[in-house]
Design a protein around this motif. Structure first.
Motif, PDB file in Angstrom:
ATOM      1  N   LEU A  59      -3.684   4.697  15.660  1.00 11.44           N
ATOM      2  CA  LEU A  59      -2.623   4.511  14.669  1.00 11.44           C
ATOM      3  C   LEU A  59      -2.921   5.302  13.399  1.00 11.44           C
ATOM      4  CD1 LEU A  59      -1.982   0.687  15.108  1.00 11.44           C
ATOM      5  CD2 LEU A  59      -0.342   2.520  15.598  1.00 11.44           C
ATOM      6  N   LEU A  60      -4.167   5.266  12.963  1.00 12.59           N
ATOM      7  CA  LEU A  60      -4.546   6.011  11.763  1.00 12.59           C
ATOM      8  C   LEU A  60      -4.352   7.508  11.956  1.00 12.59           C
ATOM      9  CD1 LEU A  60      -7.786   4.119  10.696  1.00 12.59           C
ATOM     10  CD2 LEU A  60      -5.691   4.330   9.347  1.00 12.59           C
ATOM     11  N   SER A  61      -4.610   7.990  13.152  1.00  9.18           N
ATOM     12  CA  SER A  61      -4.462   9.412  13.431  1.00  9.18           C
ATOM     13  C   SER A  61      -3.021   9.862  13.216  1.00  9.18           C
ATOM     14  CB  SER A  61      -4.901   9.716  14.865  1.00  9.18           C
ATOM     15  OG  SER A  61      -4.769  11.090  15.154  1.00  9.18           O
ATOM     16  N   GLU A  62      -2.070   9.028  13.641  1.00  3.77           N
ATOM     17  CA  GLU A  62      -0.656   9.350  13.459  1.00  3.77           C
ATOM     18  C   GLU A  62      -0.267   9.320  11.982  1.00  3.77           C
ATOM     19  OE1 GLU A  62       1.662   6.685  15.784  1.00  3.77           O
ATOM     20  OE2 GLU A  62       0.618   7.112  17.659  1.00  3.77           O
ATOM     21  N   VAL A 200     -14.489  12.799   3.585  1.00  6.43           N
ATOM     22  CA  VAL A 200     -13.445  12.105   2.827  1.00  6.43           C
ATOM     23  C   VAL A 200     -13.488  10.632   3.203  1.00  6.43           C
ATOM     24  CG1 VAL A 200     -10.973  11.882   2.394  1.00  6.43           C
ATOM     25  CG2 VAL A 200     -11.981  14.159   2.711  1.00  6.43           C
ATOM     26  N   THR A 201     -13.547   9.763   2.209  1.00  5.91           N
ATOM     27  CA  THR A 201     -13.491   8.331   2.471  1.00  5.91           C
ATOM     28  C   THR A 201     -12.204   7.760   1.890  1.00  5.91           C
ATOM     29  OG1 THR A 201     -14.688   7.709   0.450  1.00  5.91           O
ATOM     30  CG2 THR A 201     -15.997   8.133   2.427  1.00  5.91           C
ATOM     31  N   GLN A 202     -11.610   6.845   2.639  1.00  3.27           N
ATOM     32  CA  GLN A 202     -10.422   6.115   2.197  1.00  3.27           C
ATOM     33  C   GLN A 202     -10.595   4.642   2.559  1.00  3.27           C
ATOM     34  OE1 GLN A 202      -6.700   7.890   3.486  1.00  3.27           O
ATOM     35  NE2 GLN A 202      -7.302   9.944   2.861  1.00  3.27           N
ATOM     36  N   THR A 203      -9.587   3.845   2.285  1.00  2.00           N
ATOM     37  CA  THR A 203      -9.685   2.411   2.517  1.00  2.00           C
ATOM     38  C   THR A 203      -8.309   1.828   2.797  1.00  2.00           C
ATOM     39  OG1 THR A 203     -10.373   0.300   1.531  1.00  2.00           O
ATOM     40  CG2 THR A 203      -9.451   1.938   0.042  1.00  2.00           C
ATOM     41  N   LEU A 204      -8.302   0.677   3.459  1.00  2.00           N
ATOM     42  CA  LEU A 204      -7.059  -0.087   3.619  1.00  2.00           C
ATOM     43  C   LEU A 204      -6.971  -1.216   2.590  1.00  2.00           C
ATOM     44  CD1 LEU A 204      -6.547  -0.400   7.494  1.00  2.00           C
ATOM     45  CD2 LEU A 204      -5.924   1.460   5.937  1.00  2.00           C
ATOM     46  N   SER A 205      -7.897  -1.230   1.627  1.00  2.00           N
ATOM     47  CA  SER A 205      -7.957  -2.327   0.659  1.00  2.00           C
ATOM     48  C   SER A 205      -6.910  -2.220  -0.436  1.00  2.00           C
ATOM     49  CB  SER A 205      -9.343  -2.370   0.002  1.00  2.00           C
ATOM     50  OG  SER A 205     -10.330  -2.717   0.926  1.00  2.00           O
ATOM     51  N   ALA A 207      -3.583   0.353  -1.058  1.00  2.00           N
ATOM     52  CA  ALA A 207      -2.162   0.481  -0.735  1.00  2.00           C
ATOM     53  C   ALA A 207      -1.746  -0.404   0.433  1.00  2.00           C
ATOM     54  CB  ALA A 207      -1.821   1.936  -0.432  1.00  2.00           C
ATOM     55  N   TYR A 208      -2.637  -0.597   1.393  1.00  2.00           N
ATOM     56  CA  TYR A 208      -2.275  -1.365   2.590  1.00  2.00           C
ATOM     57  C   TYR A 208      -2.465  -2.869   2.410  1.00  2.00           C
ATOM     58  CZ  TYR A 208      -1.661   2.982   5.116  1.00  2.00           C
ATOM     59  OH  TYR A 208      -1.198   4.204   5.527  1.00  2.00           O
ATOM     60  N   GLY A 209      -2.987  -3.280   1.261  1.00  2.00           N
ATOM     61  CA  GLY A 209      -3.077  -4.701   0.956  1.00  2.00           C
ATOM     62  C   GLY A 209      -4.021  -5.475   1.846  1.00  2.00           C
ATOM     63  N   LEU A 210      -5.112  -4.831   2.310  1.00  2.00           N
ATOM     64  CA  LEU A 210      -6.016  -5.479   3.258  1.00  2.00           C
ATOM     65  C   LEU A 210      -7.446  -5.558   2.713  1.00  2.00           C
ATOM     66  CD1 LEU A 210      -4.801  -3.875   6.623  1.00  2.00           C
ATOM     67  CD2 LEU A 210      -4.250  -6.134   5.708  1.00  2.00           C
ATOM     68  N   ALA A 211      -7.571  -5.834   1.420  1.00  2.00           N
ATOM     69  CA  ALA A 211      -8.907  -5.926   0.823  1.00  2.00           C
ATOM     70  C   ALA A 211      -9.748  -6.996   1.505  1.00  2.00           C
ATOM     71  CB  ALA A 211      -8.795  -6.211  -0.674  1.00  2.00           C
ATOM     72  N   GLY A 212      -9.109  -8.050   1.978  1.00  2.00           N
ATOM     73  CA  GLY A 212      -9.835  -9.168   2.561  1.00  2.00           C
ATOM     74  C   GLY A 212     -10.432  -8.905   3.924  1.00  2.00           C
ATOM     75  N   ILE A 213      -9.985  -7.864   4.632  1.00  2.00           N
ATOM     76  CA  ILE A 213     -10.523  -7.622   5.978  1.00  2.00           C
ATOM     77  C   ILE A 213     -11.657  -6.605   5.961  1.00  2.00           C
ATOM     78  CG2 ILE A 213      -8.258  -8.136   6.986  1.00  2.00           C
ATOM     79  CD1 ILE A 213      -8.096  -5.151   7.780  1.00  2.00           C
ATOM     80  N   ARG A 214     -11.856  -5.885   4.851  1.00  2.00           N
ATOM     81  CA  ARG A 214     -12.939  -4.919   4.691  1.00  2.00           C
ATOM     82  C   ARG A 214     -12.921  -3.855   5.777  1.00  2.00           C
ATOM     83  NH1 ARG A 214     -13.079  -4.152   1.105  1.00  2.00           N
ATOM     84  NH2 ARG A 214     -15.183  -3.415   0.707  1.00  2.00           N
ATOM     85  N   LEU A 215     -12.075  -2.865   5.612  1.00  2.00           N
ATOM     86  CA  LEU A 215     -12.023  -1.751   6.551  1.00  2.00           C
ATOM     87  C   LEU A 215     -12.011  -0.435   5.782  1.00  2.00           C
ATOM     88  CD1 LEU A 215     -11.976  -0.976   9.524  1.00  2.00           C
ATOM     89  CD2 LEU A 215      -9.489  -0.868   9.392  1.00  2.00           C
ATOM     90  N   GLY A 216     -13.090   0.314   5.920  1.00  2.00           N
ATOM     91  CA  GLY A 216     -13.196   1.606   5.267  1.00  2.00           C
ATOM     92  C   GLY A 216     -13.012   2.737   6.264  1.00  2.00           C
ATOM     93  N   LEU A 217     -12.501   3.855   5.795  1.00  2.00           N
ATOM     94  CA  LEU A 217     -12.203   5.003   6.646  1.00  2.00           C
ATOM     95  C   LEU A 217     -13.055   6.191   6.221  1.00  2.00           C
ATOM     96  CD1 LEU A 217      -8.282   4.868   6.329  1.00  2.00           C
ATOM     97  CD2 LEU A 217      -9.784   3.362   7.661  1.00  2.00           C
ATOM     98  N   GLN A 242      -9.896  -5.618  13.218  1.00  2.00           N
ATOM     99  CA  GLN A 242      -9.152  -4.614  13.981  1.00  2.00           C
ATOM    100  C   GLN A 242      -7.725  -5.077  14.264  1.00  2.00           C
ATOM    101  OE1 GLN A 242     -11.183  -2.527  17.200  1.00  2.00           O
ATOM    102  NE2 GLN A 242     -13.163  -3.327  16.523  1.00  2.00           N
ATOM    103  N   LEU A 243      -7.555  -6.327  14.643  1.00  2.00           N
ATOM    104  CA  LEU A 243      -6.218  -6.846  14.957  1.00  2.00           C
ATOM    105  C   LEU A 243      -5.323  -6.846  13.721  1.00  2.00           C
ATOM    106  CD1 LEU A 243      -7.125  -9.835  17.324  1.00  2.00           C
ATOM    107  CD2 LEU A 243      -6.069  -7.648  17.967  1.00  2.00           C
ATOM    108  N   LYS A 244      -5.873  -7.264  12.582  1.00  2.00           N
ATOM    109  CA  LYS A 244      -5.067  -7.295  11.354  1.00  2.00           C
ATOM    110  C   LYS A 244      -4.717  -5.882  10.898  1.00  2.00           C
ATOM    111  CE  LYS A 244      -2.969  -9.447   8.050  1.00  2.00           C
ATOM    112  NZ  LYS A 244      -1.786 -10.306   8.342  1.00  2.00           N
ATOM    113  N   ALA A 245      -5.651  -4.961  11.058  1.00  2.00           N
ATOM    114  CA  ALA A 245      -5.374  -3.573  10.692  1.00  2.00           C
ATOM    115  C   ALA A 245      -4.255  -3.001  11.544  1.00  2.00           C
ATOM    116  CB  ALA A 245      -6.646  -2.729  10.833  1.00  2.00           C
ATOM    117  N   ILE A 246      -4.298  -3.270  12.843  1.00  2.00           N
ATOM    118  CA  ILE A 246      -3.252  -2.789  13.745  1.00  2.00           C
ATOM    119  C   ILE A 246      -1.896  -3.348  13.340  1.00  2.00           C
ATOM    120  CG2 ILE A 246      -2.382  -2.956  16.120  1.00  2.00           C
ATOM    121  CD1 ILE A 246      -5.357  -2.851  17.016  1.00  2.00           C
TER     122      ILE A 246
END
Length: 347
Positions: A59-62, A200-205, A207-217, A242-246
């Motif tokens: 999904l991130l690739s798209e 390059v590092t990014q995060t879903l914390s 814009a994506y509103g997912l600070a609570g799941i801790r997912l870094g890119l 992973q499920l919440k990110a999806i």
């Protein structure tokens, strides 16, 4: 540049751990898994998660237009950054370069990993001083950290300056784009093929509103991603994350709408701050926050705390004397903030 020359010898010689889920690569449908010593009774999380987070990366690739082979995901961006330290920096020997005022975890992670820190302060416009940075580097300068849009200042760095650093710095350049989704600037992830020393590092914390799941890119060359995969914990991103990110990535329209509102509110916040008499300067922002200079940052911070509003006092940061950082909230939260800020004008 030969990336292999930058990798720690112990990491190059490391035989990575191979988990049960790494070893089995076939179709999992209708398979009986008796390989990982898991509890066999299904409850949704009794099995180990995909160690390579394939569905999330697809999904991130798209969305990010980056091939999955150029991705690594981590338990927050902080884990990704720590992996970079461990891959490239020899403790008590190598050093990193940071550009204060900037994100404080770079220095914390350097201290944890026994890596020296060289600081080259941003100029008066909060832009990197290219010549000073290159002059500060030596044969043991393995990492250069660039935060753009920058935290706590909010501005993006000049593209030409970053390009010059990527071409001339003899180590790895890490561009932290935690706030890139709020900016009109193009992500440097689009130029991975051009610069082999770019991470390059990014995060879903944010814009994506997912600070609570801790997912870094992490986006980088296949060579660098391969190195980081060798040393990451086998199941570093849990199943629930992973499920919440999806779920969130599949609802890109919601994220886009929220970002649009945040940007509108940022403009309104900036306009309102201009009417507050003790605010002397408002710095340009490409992020979801605004940095402003006031008469007495500590005094105003404490006054807002008493009003039930928590902001960030950045006055101790280099070049940020008497500044406050305001995160853009909901329209209702921003309205309350401005009302309280104006009410303090007579105090």
């Amino acid at each position: 540049m030969n990336i292999q020359d930058l990798i720690r010898p112990t990491i190059k010689a490391l035989k990575p751990y191979s988990s049960a889920r790494d070893e089995f690569q076939g179709n999992s449908d209708a398979m009986v898994f008796l390989d990982a010593n898991e509890n066999p009774y299904e409850n949704g999380v009794n099995r180990y998660p995909d160690p390579q987070q394939r569905s999330v990366k697809s999904l991130l690739s798209e969305i990010k237009n980056v091939p999955t082979k150029n991705m690594l995901l981590g338990n927050g961006s902080d884990e990704v950054l720590d992996l970079i330290f461990r891959a490239f920096c020899e403790p008590n020997e190598d050093n990193i370069i940071t550009l204060p005022p900037t994100y404080g975890m770079y220095s914390v992670l350097a201290n944890i990993n026994a890596v020296a820190i060289k600081e080259v302060q941003l100029d008066a416009e909060f832009q990197p001083k290219v010549d000073a940075i290159l002059n500060a580097a030596d044969a043991h300068s393995k990492l250069l950290f660039i935060c753009s849009p920058n935290n706590p200042t909010g501005n993006s760095f000049a593209s030409e300056a970053i390009s010059n650093l990527l071409k001339s710095f003899k180590g790895i350049v890490v561009i932290d784009e935690a706030y890139i989704d709020f900016s009109n600037e193009e992500s440097w992830a689009s130029r991975l093929l051009e610069f082999p020393n770019l991470i390059v590092t990014q995060t879903l914390s944010k814009a994506y509103g997912l600070a609570g799941i801790r997912l870094g890119l992490c986006f980088a060359s296949e060579e660098i991603i391969s190195v980081l995969n060798r040393i990451k914990p086998p199941y570093n991103v849990n199943e629930l994350t992973q499920l919440k990110a999806i779920e969130q990535l599949q609802n890109k329209a919601l994220t886009d709408k929220q970002v649009s509102v945040i940007l509108e509110e940022r403009d309104l916040l900036v306009a309102s701050l201009k009417t507050v008499d003790y605010v002397s300067e408002i710095y340009p922002s490409d992020a979801n926050f605004v940095l402003a200079k006031v008469d007495d940052a500590t005094k105003r911070y404490n006054q807002l705390i008493e009003k039930g509003i928590v902001i960030r006092n950045r006055t101790t940061q280099p070049g940020c004397e008497n500044t406050l950082r305001f995160t853009v909230g909901t329209p209702e939260e921003n309205k309350k903030l401005i009302e309280e800020l104006k009410s303090l004008s007579t105090l």
